[in-house]
Design a protein around this motif. Structure first.
Motif, short mmCIF file in Angstrom:
data_model
loop_
_atom_site.label_atom_id
_atom_site.label_comp_id
_atom_site.label_asym_id
_atom_site.label_seq_id
_atom_site.Cartn_x
_atom_site.Cartn_y
_atom_site.Cartn_z
N THR A 1 1.51 -14.64 29.78
CA THR A 1 1.07 -15.91 29.68
C THR A 1 -0.18 -15.71 29.00
O THR A 1 -1.13 -14.89 29.38
CB THR A 1 0.72 -16.56 31.02
OG1 THR A 1 2.17 -16.57 31.62
CG2 THR A 1 0.13 -17.94 30.79
N ILE A 2 -0.40 -16.58 28.15
CA ILE A 2 -1.69 -16.70 27.13
C ILE A 2 -2.07 -18.10 27.27
O ILE A 2 -1.33 -19.08 26.94
CB ILE A 2 -1.49 -16.34 25.86
CG1 ILE A 2 -0.96 -14.75 25.75
CG2 ILE A 2 -2.71 -16.56 24.85
CD1 ILE A 2 -0.53 -14.39 24.36
N ASN A 3 -3.42 -18.42 27.72
CA ASN A 3 -3.87 -19.55 27.98
C ASN A 3 -5.38 -19.58 27.47
O ASN A 3 -6.23 -18.38 27.48
CB ASN A 3 -3.55 -20.47 29.10
CG ASN A 3 -4.46 -19.77 30.11
OD1 ASN A 3 -5.59 -19.68 30.01
ND2 ASN A 3 -3.99 -20.05 31.37
N ASN A 4 -5.92 -20.65 27.01
CA ASN A 4 -7.29 -20.89 26.51
C ASN A 4 -7.96 -21.67 27.39
O ASN A 4 -8.88 -22.37 26.93
CB ASN A 4 -7.34 -20.84 24.99
CG ASN A 4 -6.80 -22.58 24.64
OD1 ASN A 4 -6.11 -22.98 25.39
ND2 ASN A 4 -7.38 -22.83 23.44
N GLN A 5 -7.95 -21.55 28.66
CA GLN A 5 -8.37 -22.82 29.43
C GLN A 5 -9.86 -22.85 29.63
O GLN A 5 -10.59 -23.74 29.36
CB GLN A 5 -7.94 -22.55 31.09
CG GLN A 5 -8.53 -23.47 31.89
CD GLN A 5 -7.85 -23.32 33.29
OE1 GLN A 5 -7.16 -22.38 33.65
NE2 GLN A 5 -8.09 -24.30 34.40
N ASN A 6 -10.64 -21.55 29.39
CA ASN A 6 -12.19 -21.59 29.60
C ASN A 6 -12.61 -21.92 28.12
O ASN A 6 -13.50 -22.92 28.16
CB ASN A 6 -12.58 -20.24 29.76
CG ASN A 6 -12.37 -19.87 31.33
OD1 ASN A 6 -12.16 -20.64 32.15
ND2 ASN A 6 -12.23 -18.58 31.54
N ASN B 1 -6.67 -27.32 20.54
CA ASN B 1 -5.62 -27.78 21.30
C ASN B 1 -5.77 -26.79 22.58
O ASN B 1 -6.16 -25.56 22.54
CB ASN B 1 -4.15 -27.21 20.99
CG ASN B 1 -3.56 -28.29 19.79
OD1 ASN B 1 -3.86 -29.53 20.04
ND2 ASN B 1 -3.25 -27.82 18.71
N PHE B 2 -5.47 -27.35 23.71
CA PHE B 2 -5.51 -26.46 24.78
C PHE B 2 -3.94 -25.83 24.78
O PHE B 2 -3.07 -26.67 24.73
CB PHE B 2 -5.75 -27.29 26.30
CG PHE B 2 -5.07 -26.67 27.40
CD1 PHE B 2 -5.78 -25.47 27.87
CD2 PHE B 2 -4.11 -27.08 28.28
CE1 PHE B 2 -5.57 -24.76 29.02
CE2 PHE B 2 -3.87 -26.54 29.39
CZ PHE B 2 -4.45 -25.16 29.83
N ILE B 3 -3.96 -24.59 24.75
CA ILE B 3 -2.82 -23.82 24.75
C ILE B 3 -2.28 -23.14 25.81
O ILE B 3 -3.19 -22.42 26.44
CB ILE B 3 -2.76 -22.82 23.27
CG1 ILE B 3 -3.28 -23.67 22.30
CG2 ILE B 3 -1.66 -21.85 23.32
CD1 ILE B 3 -2.12 -24.20 21.52
N ILE B 4 -0.99 -23.20 26.32
CA ILE B 4 -0.50 -22.01 27.30
C ILE B 4 0.80 -21.70 26.67
O ILE B 4 1.93 -22.29 26.23
CB ILE B 4 -0.08 -23.08 28.54
CG1 ILE B 4 -1.36 -23.58 29.19
CG2 ILE B 4 0.86 -22.16 29.57
CD1 ILE B 4 -0.91 -24.36 30.46
#
Length: 154
Positions: A2-7, A62-65
């Motif tokens: 999983t790759i996300n850019n939440q922070n 964009n917020f990405i998951i």
């Protein structure tokens, strides 16, 4: 994986609100203090503020998951700009992923990913998703995952 850019997405969203608050606070403060040549100062501040907002809208953060599971590749995204759309999701079976396009727009500052899925009626094209809000290392990981899945099908 999983790759996300939440922070990073939280910091981008916070900077929109904080920038607007600072801009409005300084405008009210300058008007209240009756500074001479206030129109020049307010004009310069406004040009700078709106230029930064328009530039960030062009980058289309964009917020990405991005998830790779045993059966599916899932890309979920949510626009971070103030006039946001709904949360969107692309789910493609690993067996039906046809190919992808990776385009770098606006001098390489806005990478866009377009996914293609093989269906019974032909190849389906999903809308392009801007990946400008994720780090370069995560972009390389996304490319590696997509390349691995395309190569395993052939």
């Amino acid at each position: 994986m999983t790759i996300n850019n939440q922070n990073r997405a939280a910091w981008i969203k916070l900077s929109y609100y904080l920038g607007t608050f600072i801009y409005l606070s300084l405008t009210i403060l300058l008007i209240y203090l009756s500074i001479p040549n206030i129109y020049i100062i307010l004009g310069a501040m406004s040009i700078l503020f709106f230029t930064l907002i328009i530039f960030s809208l062009f980058l289309n953060y964009n917020f990405i998951i991005f998830q790779e599971s045993d059966d599916f590749i899932i890309l979920r995204y949510y626009p971070l700009h103030p006039f946001h759309d709904n949360f969107k999701s692309i789910e493609i079976s690993r067996n039906s992923l046809s190919h992808y396009d990776w385009k770098n727009k606006i001098f390489g500052l806005r990478p866009e990913l377009t996914l293609y899925q093989q269906t019974t009626k032909g190849v389906a094209k999903y809308p392009a998703v801007s990946l400008s809000a994720i780090t370069k290392a995560d972009r390389k990981k996304v490319k590696a995952i997509l390349n691995k899945n395309i190569l395993t099908q052939k």
